[in-house]
Write a protein that holds these residues in place. Structure first.
Motif, short mmCIF file in Angstrom:
data_model
loop_
_atom_site.label_atom_id
_atom_site.label_comp_id
_atom_site.label_asym_id
_atom_site.label_seq_id
_atom_site.Cartn_x
_atom_site.Cartn_y
_atom_site.Cartn_z
N ALA A 107 1.07 -0.58 -0.50
CA ALA A 107 -0.16 -0.39 0.19
C ALA A 107 1.22 1.81 -0.17
N LEU A 108 1.79 1.17 0.85
CA LEU A 108 2.58 2.38 0.81
C LEU A 108 3.32 2.43 -0.61
N TRP A 109 4.39 1.76 -1.09
CA TRP A 109 5.05 1.78 -2.78
C TRP A 109 3.20 1.97 -3.80
N GLU A 110 2.08 2.27 -3.46
CA GLU A 110 1.25 2.22 -4.53
C GLU A 110 1.00 4.16 -4.25
N ALA A 111 1.08 4.40 -3.02
CA ALA A 111 0.98 5.73 -2.60
C ALA A 111 1.70 6.20 -3.07
N VAL A 112 3.50 6.03 -2.89
CA VAL A 112 4.79 6.49 -3.53
C VAL A 112 4.74 6.57 -5.32
N ARG A 113 4.12 5.62 -5.88
CA ARG A 113 4.36 5.21 -7.39
C ARG A 113 3.14 6.10 -7.32
N ALA A 114 2.23 6.34 -6.90
CA ALA A 114 1.17 7.77 -7.37
C ALA A 114 2.02 9.31 -7.43
N GLU A 115 2.86 9.07 -6.41
CA GLU A 115 2.88 10.68 -5.96
C GLU A 115 3.80 10.75 -7.74
N LEU A 116 4.43 9.57 -7.36
CA LEU A 116 5.49 9.68 -8.66
C LEU A 116 5.12 9.92 -10.53
N ALA A 117 4.12 9.36 -10.30
CA ALA A 117 3.40 9.70 -11.71
C ALA A 117 2.53 10.37 -11.87
N ALA A 118 1.91 11.13 -10.46
CA ALA A 118 1.23 12.57 -10.68
C ALA A 118 2.59 13.79 -10.68
N ASP A 119 3.65 13.48 -10.79
CA ASP A 119 4.40 14.63 -10.15
C ASP A 119 5.52 14.19 -12.35
N GLY A 120 5.06 13.43 -12.78
CA GLY A 120 6.09 13.22 -14.01
C GLY A 120 7.22 12.22 -13.47
N ARG A 121 7.49 11.68 -12.91
CA ARG A 121 9.29 10.85 -12.51
C ARG A 121 8.57 10.04 -13.26
N THR A 122 9.96 9.74 -14.05
CA THR A 122 9.69 8.72 -15.04
C THR A 122 10.49 7.73 -14.14
N SER A 123 11.24 7.39 -13.35
CA SER A 123 12.42 7.03 -12.53
C SER A 123 12.09 7.00 -11.19
N VAL A 124 12.58 6.02 -10.04
CA VAL A 124 12.85 6.49 -8.91
C VAL A 124 14.51 5.51 -8.70
N ALA A 125 14.73 5.72 -7.29
CA ALA A 125 15.73 4.69 -7.06
C ALA A 125 15.36 4.81 -5.60
N THR A 126 16.46 3.24 -4.75
CA THR A 126 16.91 3.30 -4.02
C THR A 126 17.71 2.28 -3.93
N GLU A 127 18.33 2.53 -2.04
CA GLU A 127 19.70 1.89 -1.71
C GLU A 127 18.96 0.61 -1.32
N LEU A 128 19.29 -0.98 -1.43
CA LEU A 128 19.08 -1.90 -1.16
C LEU A 128 19.88 -2.79 -0.34
N GLU A 129 20.01 -3.93 0.37
CA GLU A 129 20.96 -4.84 0.75
C GLU A 129 20.46 -5.92 0.12
N VAL A 130 21.74 -6.71 -0.72
CA VAL A 130 21.38 -7.35 -1.70
C VAL A 130 21.22 -9.22 -0.75
N GLY A 131 20.13 -9.70 -0.83
CA GLY A 131 19.24 -10.84 -0.39
C GLY A 131 19.02 -10.61 0.72
N GLY A 132 18.75 -9.52 0.73
CA GLY A 132 17.49 -9.02 2.22
C GLY A 132 15.81 -9.07 1.54
N GLU A 133 14.99 -9.20 2.10
CA GLU A 133 13.55 -8.54 2.76
C GLU A 133 13.08 -7.35 1.45
#
Length: 329
Positions: A107-133
């Motif tokens: 649900a949080l991701w869908e809210a983030v994705r809607a914000e990105l789309a509404a603001d005209g963003r075409t990509s998003v990045a994040t830092e994650l641990e490899v192999g983690g949840e």
């Protein structure tokens, strides 16, 4: 019952309550996922919630439990610097361990994705641990590892030689915002980061000027943190050019683990041992100014051979694999 995601104000109105609720989520998630890595301090959490980024607009979201606590939170930085208005960085998407696998993260991701789309963003990045949840969650939503990086840790208590500079260079060190007489030179040195490995990231390196350098350091200070800089200054031409610099940050003054930010050697000055010299001098400055710090954590791109060589010589040890993951919107 559908999960309600609430957008949060940039600066919490009921500051203490909202900071505590947010901090409880991020620390619980961090302790569960990375039990051997110190969690963020409350001062760091409060600083991020109260003080805006110097690089863009922040959008925040939370899922609230019946008792008023948060079950999950998300923080998104929408870049406003020229050349990056098309992309964004997901700084936080965390769910309390006891609330996972109930759709809160989705649900949080869908809210983030809607914000990105509404603001005209075409990509998003994040830092994650490899192999983690987090990687498993992100992979199911189209994220790919576009820049493999690794976390390294240095024990600051080990004996090391002082940094030595070639003839014509001198050290400069400061805490907080760059001194005025070095501000323009610092901006030029920051722009040498443009050739740092970036993989397939959509985000372009920022273009620095003196005002932006000052603003970035001021944000660290205003959020309750501390930034230390050591530079190698080339005085041979009389212009006071910064040939290399390194930065350390304590996001919370009580932290015993500092974070290595940029270490840069300007191309015209490479091959002279300046990167190693400024890092060694930083250890000396850190011991003098913040003797309670016990280690330094840093990330290095796996393809950044020169910096890996410098860090290995300084005793950095591999901690965990991570990456900059990116998704198209």
């Amino acid at each position: 019952m559908p999960i309600l995601v609430e957008p949060l104000r940039t600066s919490p109105a009921d500051a203490r309550t909202e900071v505590d609720a947010w901090h409880a989520v991020v620390t619980a998630a961090h302790t569960h996922d990375l039990p051997d890595v110190p969690p963020p301090g409350r001062a760091e959490t409060a600083g991020k919630l109260h003080v805006p980024s110097s690089r863009g607009r922040v959008a925040r979201f939370a899922v609230t439990a019946p008792d008023g606590s948060y079950e999950g939170v998300a923080s998104l930085l929408l870049h406003t610097d020229p050349g990056n208005e098309h992309t964004a960085f997901l700084d936080v998407l965390a769910v309390r361990p006891g609330a996972r696998r109930r759709g809160v993260g989705g649900a949080l991701w869908e809210a983030v994705r809607a914000e990105l789309a509404a603001d005209g963003r075409t990509s998003v990045a994040t830092e994650l641990e490899v192999g983690g949840e987090g990687e498993k969650f992100a992979a199911g939503r189209g994220f790919e590892n576009v820049l493999p990086i690794t976390w390294y840790v240095q024990d600051t208590s080990l004996p090391r030689p002082d940094g030595a500079l070639p003839d014509g260079y001198t050290f400069a060190a400061w805490e907080g915002v760059v001194p005025d007489h070095l501000a323009d030179a610092s901006a030029l040195a920051h722009n040498a980061m443009e050739d740092a490995p970036s993989g397939d990231m959509d985000e372009a390196p920022p273009v620095w000027d003196a005002e932006k350098v000052r603003a970035a350091a001021q944000v660290v200070h205003d959020r309750g943190g501390l930034i230390l800089t050591v530079a190698a200054v080339d005085g041979r031409s009389g212009a006071g050019t910064i040939a290399a610099y390194t930065e350390l940050v304590l996001r919370d003054p009580s932290d015993t683990r500092a974070l290595q930010y940029d270490t840069v050697v300007v191309p015209a000055h490479r091959g002279r041992g300046l990167g190693r010299a400024v890092k060694l001098r930083m250890l000396r400055e850190l011991a003098r100014r913040q003797p309670h710090v016990r280690c330094i954590g840093t990330t290095v791109a796996d393809e950044n051979g020169p910096m890996l060589t410098v860090n290995e010589a300084l005793g950095y040890l591999r901690e965990r694999a991570a990456g900059i993951f990116q998704a198209k919107i």
